[in-house]
Design a protein around this motif. Sequence first.
Motif, PDB file in Angstrom:
ATOM      1  N   VAL A 166       9.587   9.515  -5.412  1.00 40.90           N
ATOM      2  CA  VAL A 166       8.716   9.680  -6.574  1.00 40.90           C
ATOM      3  C   VAL A 166       7.366  10.270  -6.163  1.00 40.90           C
ATOM      4  O   VAL A 166       6.986  10.255  -4.991  1.00 40.90           O
ATOM      5  CB  VAL A 166       8.493   8.324  -7.281  1.00 40.90           C
ATOM      6  CG1 VAL A 166       9.816   7.744  -7.765  1.00 40.90           C
ATOM      7  CG2 VAL A 166       7.787   7.327  -6.355  1.00 40.90           C
ATOM      8  N   GLY A 167       6.633  10.765  -7.160  1.00 40.62           N
ATOM      9  CA  GLY A 167       5.245  11.136  -6.951  1.00 40.62           C
ATOM     10  C   GLY A 167       4.379   9.889  -6.845  1.00 40.62           C
ATOM     11  O   GLY A 167       4.879   8.757  -6.898  1.00 40.62           O
ATOM     12  N   GLY A 169      -0.045   8.162  -6.762  1.00 43.04           N
ATOM     13  CA  GLY A 169      -1.483   8.307  -6.774  1.00 43.04           C
ATOM     14  C   GLY A 169      -1.962   8.856  -5.443  1.00 43.04           C
ATOM     15  O   GLY A 169      -1.253   8.781  -4.431  1.00 43.04           O
ATOM     16  N   LEU A 170      -3.166   9.401  -5.445  1.00 44.04           N
ATOM     17  CA  LEU A 170      -3.685  10.091  -4.261  1.00 44.04           C
ATOM     18  C   LEU A 170      -5.178   9.810  -4.141  1.00 44.04           C
ATOM     19  O   LEU A 170      -5.876   9.690  -5.144  1.00 44.04           O
ATOM     20  CB  LEU A 170      -3.448  11.596  -4.412  1.00 44.04           C
ATOM     21  CG  LEU A 170      -3.633  12.506  -3.208  1.00 44.04           C
ATOM     22  CD1 LEU A 170      -2.570  12.212  -2.155  1.00 44.04           C
ATOM     23  CD2 LEU A 170      -3.553  13.971  -3.629  1.00 44.04           C
ATOM     24  N   GLY A 171      -5.652   9.691  -2.906  1.00 45.08           N
ATOM     25  CA  GLY A 171      -7.080   9.454  -2.697  1.00 45.08           C
ATOM     26  C   GLY A 171      -7.403   9.349  -1.224  1.00 45.08           C
ATOM     27  O   GLY A 171      -7.062  10.220  -0.441  1.00 45.08           O
ATOM     28  N   LYS A 172      -8.047   8.252  -0.843  1.00 45.14           N
ATOM     29  CA  LYS A 172      -8.326   8.018   0.565  1.00 45.14           C
ATOM     30  C   LYS A 172      -7.060   7.647   1.320  1.00 45.14           C
ATOM     31  O   LYS A 172      -7.035   7.694   2.557  1.00 45.14           O
ATOM     32  CB  LYS A 172      -9.392   6.928   0.722  1.00 45.14           C
ATOM     33  CG  LYS A 172     -10.777   7.384   0.283  1.00 45.14           C
ATOM     34  CD  LYS A 172     -11.840   6.341   0.582  1.00 45.14           C
ATOM     35  CE  LYS A 172     -13.217   6.869   0.238  1.00 45.14           C
ATOM     36  NZ  LYS A 172     -14.284   5.869   0.521  1.00 45.14           N
ATOM     37  N   LYS A 173      -6.027   7.280   0.597  1.00 45.27           N
ATOM     38  CA  LYS A 173      -4.692   7.070   1.164  1.00 45.27           C
ATOM     39  C   LYS A 173      -3.749   8.108   0.587  1.00 45.27           C
ATOM     40  O   LYS A 173      -3.933   8.572  -0.540  1.00 45.27           O
ATOM     41  CB  LYS A 173      -4.187   5.658   0.865  1.00 45.27           C
ATOM     42  CG  LYS A 173      -4.990   4.553   1.533  1.00 45.27           C
ATOM     43  CD  LYS A 173      -4.390   3.192   1.240  1.00 45.27           C
ATOM     44  CE  LYS A 173      -5.167   2.083   1.950  1.00 45.27           C
ATOM     45  NZ  LYS A 173      -4.587   0.741   1.672  1.00 45.27           N
ATOM     46  N   MET A 174      -2.731   8.456   1.364  1.00 45.69           N
ATOM     47  CA  MET A 174      -1.744   9.412   0.879  1.00 45.69           C
ATOM     48  C   MET A 174      -0.980   8.872  -0.327  1.00 45.69           C
ATOM     49  O   MET A 174      -0.709   9.599  -1.294  1.00 45.69           O
ATOM     50  CB  MET A 174      -0.766   9.765   2.008  1.00 45.69           C
ATOM     51  CG  MET A 174       0.408  10.615   1.569  1.00 45.69           C
ATOM     52  SD  MET A 174      -0.053  12.278   1.086  1.00 45.69           S
ATOM     53  CE  MET A 174      -0.311  13.017   2.694  1.00 45.69           C
ATOM     54  N   HIS A 175      -0.629   7.603  -0.256  1.00 50.33           N
ATOM     55  CA  HIS A 175       0.155   7.010  -1.334  1.00 50.33           C
ATOM     56  C   HIS A 175      -0.617   5.859  -1.959  1.00 50.33           C
ATOM     57  O   HIS A 175      -0.802   4.813  -1.348  1.00 50.33           O
ATOM     58  CB  HIS A 175       1.515   6.522  -0.811  1.00 50.33           C
ATOM     59  CG  HIS A 175       2.367   7.631  -0.281  1.00 50.33           C
ATOM     60  ND1 HIS A 175       2.636   7.795   1.067  1.00 50.33           N
ATOM     61  CD2 HIS A 175       2.989   8.647  -0.915  1.00 50.33           C
ATOM     62  CE1 HIS A 175       3.396   8.861   1.233  1.00 50.33           C
ATOM     63  NE2 HIS A 175       3.625   9.397   0.050  1.00 50.33           N
ATOM     64  N   GLU A 176      -1.088   6.085  -3.161  1.00 51.25           N
ATOM     65  CA  GLU A 176      -1.781   5.068  -3.935  1.00 51.25           C
ATOM     66  C   GLU A 176      -0.992   4.803  -5.211  1.00 51.25           C
ATOM     67  O   GLU A 176      -0.059   5.530  -5.558  1.00 51.25           O
ATOM     68  CB  GLU A 176      -3.196   5.532  -4.285  1.00 51.25           C
ATOM     69  CG  GLU A 176      -4.105   5.739  -3.069  1.00 51.25           C
ATOM     70  CD  GLU A 176      -5.546   6.076  -3.439  1.00 51.25           C
ATOM     71  OE1 GLU A 176      -6.372   6.149  -2.520  1.00 51.25           O
ATOM     72  OE2 GLU A 176      -5.844   6.256  -4.642  1.00 51.25           O
ATOM     73  N   ASP A 177      -1.377   3.761  -5.924  1.00 52.88           N
ATOM     74  CA  ASP A 177      -0.804   3.514  -7.250  1.00 52.88           C
ATOM     75  C   ASP A 177      -1.401   4.518  -8.247  1.00 52.88           C
ATOM     76  O   ASP A 177      -2.543   4.962  -8.070  1.00 52.88           O
ATOM     77  CB  ASP A 177      -1.140   2.090  -7.706  1.00 52.88           C
ATOM     78  CG  ASP A 177      -0.353   1.034  -6.945  1.00 52.88           C
ATOM     79  OD1 ASP A 177       0.750   1.357  -6.475  1.00 52.88           O
ATOM     80  OD2 ASP A 177      -0.856  -0.093  -6.831  1.00 52.88           O
ATOM     81  N   PRO A 178      -0.649   4.879  -9.284  1.00 53.32           N
ATOM     82  CA  PRO A 178       0.691   4.400  -9.602  1.00 53.32           C
ATOM     83  C   PRO A 178       1.772   5.295  -8.994  1.00 53.32           C
ATOM     84  O   PRO A 178       1.511   6.450  -8.665  1.00 53.32           O
ATOM     85  CB  PRO A 178       0.726   4.524 -11.126  1.00 53.32           C
ATOM     86  CG  PRO A 178      -0.108   5.755 -11.387  1.00 53.32           C
ATOM     87  CD  PRO A 178      -1.203   5.726 -10.356  1.00 53.32           C
ATOM     88  N   GLN A 179       2.976   4.761  -8.843  1.00 57.10           N
ATOM     89  CA  GLN A 179       4.113   5.616  -8.543  1.00 57.10           C
ATOM     90  C   GLN A 179       4.406   6.483  -9.761  1.00 57.10           C
ATOM     91  O   GLN A 179       4.221   6.057 -10.904  1.00 57.10           O
ATOM     92  CB  GLN A 179       5.343   4.783  -8.185  1.00 57.10           C
ATOM     93  CG  GLN A 179       5.226   4.062  -6.861  1.00 57.10           C
ATOM     94  CD  GLN A 179       6.543   3.484  -6.399  1.00 57.10           C
ATOM     95  OE1 GLN A 179       7.495   3.342  -7.162  1.00 57.10           O
ATOM     96  NE2 GLN A 179       6.602   3.139  -5.127  1.00 57.10           N
ATOM     97  N   MET A 180       4.878   7.709  -9.509  1.00 59.02           N
ATOM     98  CA  MET A 180       5.111   8.685 -10.581  1.00 59.02           C
ATOM     99  C   MET A 180       6.555   9.205 -10.518  1.00 59.02           C
ATOM    100  O   MET A 180       6.825  10.287  -9.986  1.00 59.02           O
ATOM    101  CB  MET A 180       4.129   9.850 -10.436  1.00 59.02           C
ATOM    102  CG  MET A 180       2.664   9.477 -10.618  1.00 59.02           C
ATOM    103  SD  MET A 180       2.237   9.023 -12.312  1.00 59.02           S
ATOM    104  CE  MET A 180       2.516  10.577 -13.151  1.00 59.02           C
ATOM    105  N   PRO A 181       7.502   8.428 -11.053  1.00 61.04           N
ATOM    106  CA  PRO A 181       8.904   8.875 -11.041  1.00 61.04           C
ATOM    107  C   PRO A 181       9.101  10.132 -11.885  1.00 61.04           C
ATOM    108  O   PRO A 181       8.334  10.412 -12.819  1.00 61.04           O
ATOM    109  CB  PRO A 181       9.660   7.692 -11.657  1.00 61.04           C
ATOM    110  CG  PRO A 181       8.721   6.532 -11.588  1.00 61.04           C
ATOM    111  CD  PRO A 181       7.348   7.108 -11.675  1.00 61.04           C
ATOM    112  N   ALA A 199      -0.240  12.928  -7.464  1.00 59.77           N
ATOM    113  CA  ALA A 199       0.621  14.030  -7.053  1.00 59.77           C
ATOM    114  C   ALA A 199       1.907  13.934  -7.867  1.00 59.77           C
ATOM    115  O   ALA A 199       2.631  12.936  -7.778  1.00 59.77           O
ATOM    116  CB  ALA A 199       0.928  13.951  -5.564  1.00 59.77           C
ATOM    117  N   ILE A 200       2.154  14.945  -8.686  1.00 56.36           N
ATOM    118  CA  ILE A 200       3.386  15.012  -9.483  1.00 56.36           C
ATOM    119  C   ILE A 200       4.324  15.965  -8.768  1.00 56.36           C
ATOM    120  O   ILE A 200       3.936  17.088  -8.434  1.00 56.36           O
ATOM    121  CB  ILE A 200       3.082  15.483 -10.915  1.00 56.36           C
ATOM    122  CG1 ILE A 200       2.152  14.479 -11.613  1.00 56.36           C
ATOM    123  CG2 ILE A 200       4.374  15.669 -11.714  1.00 56.36           C
ATOM    124  CD1 ILE A 200       1.695  14.904 -12.998  1.00 56.36           C
TER     125      ILE A 200
END
Length: 267
Positions: A166-167, A169-181, A199-200
């Motif tokens: 899934v896609g 959230g993005l920020g200071k971490k590569m993978h943040e909430d929310p997940q984007m199915p 990131a979609i």
Amino acid sequence: MVKLKSPEEIEIMRESALVVSKTLGVLASEIKPGVTTLQLDKIAEEHIRDLGAIPGFLGLYDFPNTLCVSPNAQVVHGLPNNTPLEEGDILSVDCGAILNGYYGDHAYTFEVGGVAPETKKLLDITKESLYVGIREFKAGNRVGDVGYAIQKYCEDHGYGVVRELVGHGLGKKMHEDPQMPNYGKRGRGKKFKEGLVVAIEPMINLGTHKIQQLRDGWTILTLDRQPSAHFEHDVAIVNGKPQLLSTFDYIYEALGIESNEEDEFRK
């Protein structure tokens, strides 16, 4: 926990995303029959560092390279190697970079020479579905609205929508909430708010949606070994609407392609 970004942070993240965009543009000129994905990986790392950034994937979760390169039936997370690309291949290139403490992360699936008509259509529909999903990424909508839009668009064309990846959230971490199915039901999931950056990334298969992982612990393949396409943009909600932080313009410039597909999502 969802971390909303300030206008200042969004502008910093735009710079991070553009490092990736420029790197993909450089790679666009290099992707051709006879080139190896390890060669592309070296070019990408050097270019990212030349721009004052750090490769975002290298060492992340112990990933050994700068790029995820996934040809043909590989969906995502493919490892660069010394196998030359061949005429008619397709190649998903997923790239990340860290600049000023924030990640950029997006992807494009390239044609290697001329590809089969059914494969080209898969690429076109998958990229179109990315923008179909982005249109639903606005304040007041929910995660399921984006997933539903992508899923319906692709399944209406007879394609398989990958569920397990899934896609994000993005920020200071590569993978943040929310997940984007890339699938879902309208009106379900977390509500989008001003300042959200995600990131979609539709991952769409010519055949079945089912996948499997290779023993290398990274590479994801379609179960039926038919081709898969992957396109990804970084998007922020600004004034309630989706705004692109990344761009395919550098790719299109390198390939001599004219496109206005991003115009409605520009700053």
